[in-house]
Design an enzyme around this catalytic site. Sequence first.
Site, mmCIF file in Angstrom:
data_model
loop_
_atom_site.group_PDB
_atom_site.id
_atom_site.type_symbol
_atom_site.label_atom_id
_atom_site.label_comp_id
_atom_site.label_asym_id
_atom_site.label_seq_id
_atom_site.Cartn_x
_atom_site.Cartn_y
_atom_site.Cartn_z
ATOM 1 N N ARG A 101 -1.871 0.184 3.148
ATOM 2 C CA ARG A 101 -3.274 0.610 3.310
ATOM 3 C C ARG A 101 -3.525 0.726 4.801
ATOM 4 O O ARG A 101 -3.369 -0.251 5.538
ATOM 5 C CB ARG A 101 -4.229 -0.397 2.660
ATOM 6 C CG ARG A 101 -5.691 -0.129 3.003
ATOM 7 C CD ARG A 101 -6.661 -0.919 2.170
ATOM 8 N NE ARG A 101 -6.738 -0.413 0.805
ATOM 9 C CZ ARG A 101 -7.732 -0.676 -0.041
ATOM 10 N NH1 ARG A 101 -8.735 -1.436 0.339
ATOM 11 N NH2 ARG A 101 -7.718 -0.177 -1.254
ATOM 12 N N HIS A 128 -6.668 8.298 -1.764
ATOM 13 C CA HIS A 128 -6.557 7.021 -2.488
ATOM 14 C C HIS A 128 -5.912 7.331 -3.848
ATOM 15 O O HIS A 128 -6.546 7.235 -4.898
ATOM 16 C CB HIS A 128 -7.946 6.387 -2.631
ATOM 17 C CG HIS A 128 -7.924 4.933 -2.971
ATOM 18 N ND1 HIS A 128 -6.756 4.185 -3.068
ATOM 19 C CD2 HIS A 128 -8.946 4.050 -3.259
ATOM 20 C CE1 HIS A 128 -7.057 2.939 -3.382
ATOM 21 N NE2 HIS A 128 -8.371 2.837 -3.500
ATOM 22 N N GLN A 131 -5.881 4.831 -6.938
ATOM 23 C CA GLN A 131 -7.191 4.767 -7.585
ATOM 24 C C GLN A 131 -7.364 5.924 -8.570
ATOM 25 O O GLN A 131 -7.809 5.742 -9.705
ATOM 26 C CB GLN A 131 -8.291 4.822 -6.509
ATOM 27 C CG GLN A 131 -9.695 4.781 -7.069
ATOM 28 C CD GLN A 131 -10.029 3.447 -7.691
ATOM 29 O OE1 GLN A 131 -9.855 2.406 -7.081
ATOM 30 N NE2 GLN A 131 -10.512 3.459 -8.934
ATOM 31 N N ASP A 218 -18.945 6.809 -4.971
ATOM 32 C CA ASP A 218 -18.297 5.837 -4.081
ATOM 33 C C ASP A 218 -19.267 5.594 -2.923
ATOM 34 O O ASP A 218 -20.276 6.301 -2.788
ATOM 35 C CB ASP A 218 -16.944 6.408 -3.584
ATOM 36 C CG ASP A 218 -16.181 5.428 -2.705
ATOM 37 O OD1 ASP A 218 -16.464 4.210 -2.770
ATOM 38 O OD2 ASP A 218 -15.303 5.873 -1.932
ATOM 39 N N CYS A 257 -15.213 3.364 -7.952
ATOM 40 C CA CYS A 257 -13.934 2.698 -7.640
ATOM 41 C C CYS A 257 -14.133 1.249 -7.228
ATOM 42 O O CYS A 257 -13.209 0.463 -7.306
ATOM 43 C CB CYS A 257 -13.208 3.470 -6.551
ATOM 44 S SG CYS A 257 -14.184 3.602 -5.034
ATOM 45 N N ARG A 285 -6.334 -0.490 -12.633
ATOM 46 C CA ARG A 285 -5.531 -0.472 -11.402
ATOM 47 C C ARG A 285 -4.228 -1.251 -11.614
ATOM 48 O O ARG A 285 -3.189 -0.894 -11.086
ATOM 49 C CB ARG A 285 -6.327 -1.085 -10.230
ATOM 50 C CG ARG A 285 -7.575 -0.303 -9.807
ATOM 51 C CD ARG A 285 -7.229 1.081 -9.259
ATOM 52 N NE ARG A 285 -6.226 1.034 -8.243
ATOM 53 C CZ ARG A 285 -6.451 0.796 -6.945
ATOM 54 N NH1 ARG A 285 -7.673 0.648 -6.515
ATOM 55 N NH2 ARG A 285 -5.445 0.764 -6.073
HETATM 56 N N1 CP Z 1 -11.030 0.372 -5.354
HETATM 57 C C1 CP Z 1 -10.331 -0.262 -4.395
HETATM 58 O O1 CP Z 1 -9.367 0.258 -3.830
HETATM 59 O O2 CP Z 1 -10.772 -1.519 -4.142
HETATM 60 P P1 CP Z 1 -10.231 -2.493 -2.999
HETATM 61 O O3 CP Z 1 -10.699 -1.941 -1.679
HETATM 62 O O4 CP Z 1 -10.847 -3.811 -3.321
HETATM 63 O O5 CP Z 1 -8.725 -2.519 -3.068
HETATM 64 N N1 NVA Z 2 -14.084 5.180 0.301
HETATM 65 C C1 NVA Z 2 -13.905 3.737 0.300
HETATM 66 C C2 NVA Z 2 -13.046 3.328 -0.851
HETATM 67 C C3 NVA Z 2 -12.810 1.849 -0.972
HETATM 68 C C4 NVA Z 2 -11.922 1.508 -2.125
HETATM 69 C C5 NVA Z 2 -13.319 3.301 1.632
HETATM 70 O O1 NVA Z 2 -12.399 3.964 2.120
HETATM 71 O O2 NVA Z 2 -13.780 2.311 2.181
#
Ligand code: CP
Ligand code: NVA
Length: 299
Positions: A101, A128, A131, A218, A257, A285
């Site tokens: 990440r 993502h 997701q 989101d 999400c 997930r």
């Molecule tokens: N939806 C998602 O990716 O959540 P987290 O940021 O908690 O991993």
């Molecule tokens: N769009 C959000 C998704 C988190 C799972 C972010 O990148 O923070």
Amino acid sequence: MKKDYLRVFDFTKDEFLFLIKRAKELKEGKDSSKSPLIGKSIGMIFEKPSTRTRVSFEVAIYQLGGYPVYLSPRELQLSRGETIKDTAMVLSRYLSAVVIRTFSHRIIEEFAKWSNLPVINALTDTHHPCQAMADMLTIFEKKGKLEGIKIAYIGDGNNVANSLIEASALTGANINIATPKGFEPLRESVDKAKNFTRVSLFSNPFEAVLDADVIYTDVWLSMGEENHIEKKSKFKNFQINSELLKKAKPDAIVMHCLPAHRGEEITDEVIDGPQSVVLDQAENRLHTSKAILEFLLAV
Ligand code: CP
Ligand code: NVA
């Protein structure tokens, strides 16, 4: 030849549909005694916070017989200037795959270029993909099909939106995206997706949700954008509330999400209401993480 999962379009339509089916089987307990990751260690580099992605991957790796190695960037020599190239090449000597990440998508592409291992995108600023696979499994479970399903995404044209568009393309779902002007999803994802399915962009959320089977949102400000107050002010009309929900089909499901900023992109009433499927979506997930790991490590 190793295979990465950096964006949804890294999988073919057949592969993506197979993985949704496989995740469903794993959820139902099929092959639960098999341990395809036995003896394998999987690195997990997280440069941003995470609840669902981190925990679902760690549990998935453990349940498949492998060992998750959580690598906080602060504790890696990356934080002292070691290059992505050297880090990727060295970790390739110990591990069997890496889940990352990070911020710019270019970082994960650079890592994947120098790594001999499958690299899995656990979220970048623009994609993502893990997701999106869980999202499609959830829609399939709730609606019994994906082809022809009408999805309306309301909010920021961000990483989650880009991957949802690509996943709609591979599954034959139609997708409407409503964003304020200037916050549209990636042109490249939209253009490629249009070769497979119907993708329509809107600036009025009420038009986008008409007769939708799925309403998705989101956060308005993603991780790293917390101080973009001016951006946030553009999204006031892009909230999923009961008034907006009424315009969708009566049996529409509501997706997010998570994490949610309750009272901003979605009201408590809707996210806690009977049409919300956000907890099943979060659970999925785990099952899709397992299917992805099993597939990319099947050698
Ligand atoms: N939806 C998602 O990716 O959540 P987290 O940021 O908690 O991993
Ligand atoms: N769009 C959000 C998704 C988190 C799972 C972010 O990148 O923070």
